[in-house]
Scaffold this active site. Sequence first.
Site, mmCIF file in Angstrom:
data_model
loop_
_atom_site.group_PDB
_atom_site.id
_atom_site.type_symbol
_atom_site.label_atom_id
_atom_site.label_comp_id
_atom_site.label_asym_id
_atom_site.label_seq_id
_atom_site.Cartn_x
_atom_site.Cartn_y
_atom_site.Cartn_z
ATOM 1 N N GLU A 38 0.839 -1.196 0.000
ATOM 2 C CA GLU A 38 0.000 0.000 0.000
ATOM 3 C C GLU A 38 0.873 1.244 0.000
ATOM 4 O O GLU A 38 1.797 1.350 0.779
ATOM 5 C CB GLU A 38 -0.874 -0.035 1.262
ATOM 6 C CG GLU A 38 -1.953 1.002 1.256
ATOM 7 C CD GLU A 38 -2.690 1.029 -0.058
ATOM 8 O OE1 GLU A 38 -3.473 0.114 -0.300
ATOM 9 O OE2 GLU A 38 -2.479 1.962 -0.856
ATOM 10 N N LYS A 45 8.399 -1.548 -1.884
ATOM 11 C CA LYS A 45 7.693 -0.828 -0.831
ATOM 12 C C LYS A 45 8.685 -0.249 0.186
ATOM 13 O O LYS A 45 8.620 0.920 0.551
ATOM 14 C CB LYS A 45 6.697 -1.773 -0.141
ATOM 15 C CG LYS A 45 6.131 -1.276 1.146
ATOM 16 C CD LYS A 45 5.132 -0.139 0.953
ATOM 17 C CE LYS A 45 4.722 0.430 2.281
ATOM 18 N NZ LYS A 45 3.498 1.169 2.277
ATOM 19 N N CYS A 96 5.233 4.033 9.411
ATOM 20 C CA CYS A 96 5.970 3.314 8.368
ATOM 21 C C CYS A 96 7.449 3.672 8.220
ATOM 22 O O CYS A 96 8.280 2.776 8.146
ATOM 23 C CB CYS A 96 5.293 3.518 7.030
ATOM 24 S SG CYS A 96 3.810 2.524 6.889
HETATM 25 C C1 UDX Z 1 -0.648 -1.584 8.308
HETATM 26 C C2 UDX Z 1 0.280 -2.689 7.996
HETATM 27 O O1 UDX Z 1 -0.263 -3.834 7.997
HETATM 28 C C3 UDX Z 1 1.696 -2.380 8.244
HETATM 29 O O2 UDX Z 1 2.547 -3.411 7.929
HETATM 30 C C4 UDX Z 1 1.975 -1.251 7.352
HETATM 31 O O3 UDX Z 1 3.314 -0.925 7.362
HETATM 32 C C5 UDX Z 1 1.146 -0.095 7.805
HETATM 33 O O4 UDX Z 1 -0.170 -0.431 7.711
HETATM 34 P P1 UDX Z 1 -2.117 -0.417 9.950
HETATM 35 O O5 UDX Z 1 -3.328 -0.732 9.161
HETATM 36 O O6 UDX Z 1 -1.642 0.981 9.950
HETATM 37 O O7 UDX Z 1 -0.933 -1.358 9.532
HETATM 38 O O8 UDX Z 1 -2.145 -1.006 11.389
HETATM 39 P P2 UDX Z 1 -3.264 -0.969 12.466
HETATM 40 O O9 UDX Z 1 -4.062 0.285 12.329
HETATM 41 O O10 UDX Z 1 -2.588 -1.309 13.731
HETATM 42 O O11 UDX Z 1 -4.226 -2.156 12.039
HETATM 43 C C6 UDX Z 1 -3.947 -3.500 12.126
HETATM 44 C C7 UDX Z 1 -5.197 -4.237 12.620
HETATM 45 O O12 UDX Z 1 -4.977 -5.638 12.558
HETATM 46 C C8 UDX Z 1 -5.578 -3.926 14.074
HETATM 47 O O13 UDX Z 1 -6.891 -3.421 14.115
HETATM 48 C C9 UDX Z 1 -5.466 -5.282 14.779
HETATM 49 O O14 UDX Z 1 -6.445 -5.471 15.771
HETATM 50 C C10 UDX Z 1 -5.638 -6.250 13.634
HETATM 51 N N1 UDX Z 1 -5.072 -7.575 13.870
HETATM 52 C C11 UDX Z 1 -3.794 -7.719 14.299
HETATM 53 C C12 UDX Z 1 -5.860 -8.696 13.653
HETATM 54 O O15 UDX Z 1 -7.024 -8.586 13.296
HETATM 55 N N2 UDX Z 1 -5.306 -9.941 13.849
HETATM 56 C C13 UDX Z 1 -4.029 -10.116 14.283
HETATM 57 O O16 UDX Z 1 -3.578 -11.244 14.455
HETATM 58 C C14 UDX Z 1 -3.247 -8.953 14.517
HETATM 59 C C1 UDX Z 2 4.046 7.073 4.190
HETATM 60 C C2 UDX Z 2 4.207 6.991 2.673
HETATM 61 O O1 UDX Z 2 4.128 8.321 2.116
HETATM 62 C C3 UDX Z 2 3.158 6.086 2.076
HETATM 63 O O2 UDX Z 2 3.360 5.937 0.678
HETATM 64 C C4 UDX Z 2 3.229 4.731 2.763
HETATM 65 O O3 UDX Z 2 2.215 3.886 2.278
HETATM 66 C C5 UDX Z 2 3.098 4.881 4.256
HETATM 67 O O4 UDX Z 2 4.084 5.774 4.749
HETATM 68 P P1 UDX Z 2 2.440 8.381 5.869
HETATM 69 O O5 UDX Z 2 3.395 7.932 6.922
HETATM 70 O O6 UDX Z 2 0.995 8.142 6.069
HETATM 71 O O7 UDX Z 2 2.806 7.701 4.469
HETATM 72 O O8 UDX Z 2 2.627 9.952 5.645
HETATM 73 P P2 UDX Z 2 3.658 10.868 4.857
HETATM 74 O O9 UDX Z 2 2.874 11.907 4.156
HETATM 75 O O10 UDX Z 2 4.590 10.085 4.034
HETATM 76 O O11 UDX Z 2 4.442 11.613 6.042
HETATM 77 C C6 UDX Z 2 5.347 10.944 6.896
HETATM 78 C C7 UDX Z 2 6.000 11.915 7.835
HETATM 79 O O12 UDX Z 2 6.928 12.750 7.160
HETATM 80 C C8 UDX Z 2 5.041 12.868 8.545
HETATM 81 O O13 UDX Z 2 5.401 13.017 9.883
HETATM 82 C C9 UDX Z 2 5.217 14.159 7.790
HETATM 83 O O14 UDX Z 2 4.894 15.270 8.573
HETATM 84 C C10 UDX Z 2 6.685 14.101 7.458
HETATM 85 N N1 UDX Z 2 7.054 14.923 6.284
HETATM 86 C C11 UDX Z 2 6.569 14.611 5.055
HETATM 87 C C12 UDX Z 2 7.926 15.995 6.429
HETATM 88 O O15 UDX Z 2 8.376 16.294 7.534
HETATM 89 N N2 UDX Z 2 8.273 16.719 5.324
HETATM 90 C C13 UDX Z 2 7.802 16.435 4.080
HETATM 91 O O16 UDX Z 2 8.172 17.145 3.112
HETATM 92 C C14 UDX Z 2 6.913 15.349 3.938
#
Ligand code: UDX
Ligand code: UDX
Length: 464
Positions: free
Chosen positions: A162, A222, A278
């Site tokens: 993603e 990724k 991430c």
């Molecule tokens: C995801 C990804 O999976 C991670 O690897 C990626 O880098 C960022 O996005 P995210 O959706 O942000 O994570 O995580 P989170 O909001 O914590 O959601 C994960 C969900 O999975 C939780 O709601 C948790 O309860 C659920 N979960 C976890 C299950 O249903 N079964 C499990 O065994 C473990």
């Molecule tokens: C990131 C990646 O962009 C996305 O493609 C991946 O799937 C998940 O991780 P996210 O962490 O949701 O997404 O947000 P992003 O907009 O990338 O920002 C990450 C962090 O960097 C934030 O704290 C943001 O404030 C910071 N940032 C971003 C800066 O400080 N300066 C910038 O110019 C851009």
Amino acid sequence: MKIKNICCIGAGYVGGPTMAVIAQKCPEINVTVVDINDQRIAAWNDEDVENIPIYEPGLSAVVQEARGRNLFFSTDVDAAIDKADMIFISVNTPTKTYGIGKGMAADLKFIELCARQIARVSKDDKIVVEKSTLPVRTAEALKNILDNTGNGVNYQILSNPEFLAEGTAVDDLMNPDRVLIGGDIETPVGKEAVEALVDVYAHWVPRERLLTTNVWSSELSKLTANAFLAQRVSSINAMSELCEKTGADVNEVSKAVGMDSRIGSKFLKSSVGFGGSCFQKDILNLVYISKSFGLHEVADYWEQVILMNDHQKRRFAAKIVQTLFNTVSGKKIALLGWAFKKDTNDTRESAAIYVADYLLNEQAEIVVYDPKVSTEQIYTDLDYLNSRSSEENRARAKVVNTPYEATKDSHAVAILTEWDEFKDLDWQKVYDEMLKPAFLFDGRRLLQRETKEAIGFEFYAIGS
Ligand code: UDX
Ligand code: UDX
């Protein structure tokens, strides 16, 4: 092969929005999102669609349209797996906090649990899609578990990382730059599985943006994408410190550099440091993988991106202490913003947590205001660092419901998240109600220096 039933394990920041958009765009496919967290599922099913557990602009409207039609949220994981022809794994993969690879490697225990559950339940062939960010060659491990513990059914493993960013997730999902699908493209069955997922996305994504690769290229792409993005932020943040010493302005440097079409203008905004679930996790993971192959120079190169980011957070907090006559002990400091970026309620790895912790260690009293983050979450984040007792965190850090409650009677105000509403505060009122000299620290380059200095603030902004 036409997909009729999709199951997604994990109703989090990735699984929830991604499945909501797939369901909205593919009305003939049934999409069931399951999670072991029943509170989270209950929130996704809340009658008032504004109460869904994730705040993302535009998301509640998408959920409203599809929920109950072909989008379902449930805790019955077995039933959803059984019914599905395609299963997305979207559970979290945190950095390991114990054992080998502690503090670096991704903890795959949830992924493995999912694989074992799929193997136990499945009675017919399934396509399993890795949505979680995973180390390279995890698909192999997944396949191994499925093939060796299953009921003799066939599995195809795809990697479909993603790329959505929080705060713009719905838009990113609707108009992705590319969708990456890794699969066993050398074999006819593998190819067929890849095509099945391509067909799902082709409902709304132009074919030329659907990129197919082998599984390992997809997994590594990724990690690479996140490492490159984070590296740009650390690079510009490194320059911000040099700007402060030389009289250059980091925004001007960033603009001048970004207009070079070879470099490009995005992700060059200097800040108090990147956060989010991430960047740090994926780079640590990359470092760990490189080390495990004995590639120490590669590992050191990427680790520096994290070290620079840690430095930036610490440097900002230290600047506050230093400016307030080298002590913040007993002083009230208002922190505006706690989320790791604007337009999300997500706080994972937010720079605000580390700045707050630093200031609390210096015996400051902090008062936090964030428009979307709950009080409970803020204390959970502070407690998680284990720097002091949870009673002490509650005594010394307060959370309030308006920005003006935070700034009133404070010695200093620090902007830690770039929420739009902070631009339009009544800054004269803020100034009038603060102790003097009134110090204002802009960790996001959100505010205009001239107007704030005209009011009377002692103004500091990153990189100028
Ligand atoms: C995801 C990804 O999976 C991670 O690897 C990626 O880098 C960022 O996005 P995210 O959706 O942000 O994570 O995580 P989170 O909001 O914590 O959601 C994960 C969900 O999975 C939780 O709601 C948790 O309860 C659920 N979960 C976890 C299950 O249903 N079964 C499990 O065994 C473990
Ligand atoms: C990131 C990646 O962009 C996305 O493609 C991946 O799937 C998940 O991780 P996210 O962490 O949701 O997404 O947000 P992003 O907009 O990338 O920002 C990450 C962090 O960097 C934030 O704290 C943001 O404030 C910071 N940032 C971003 C800066 O400080 N300066 C910038 O110019 C851009």
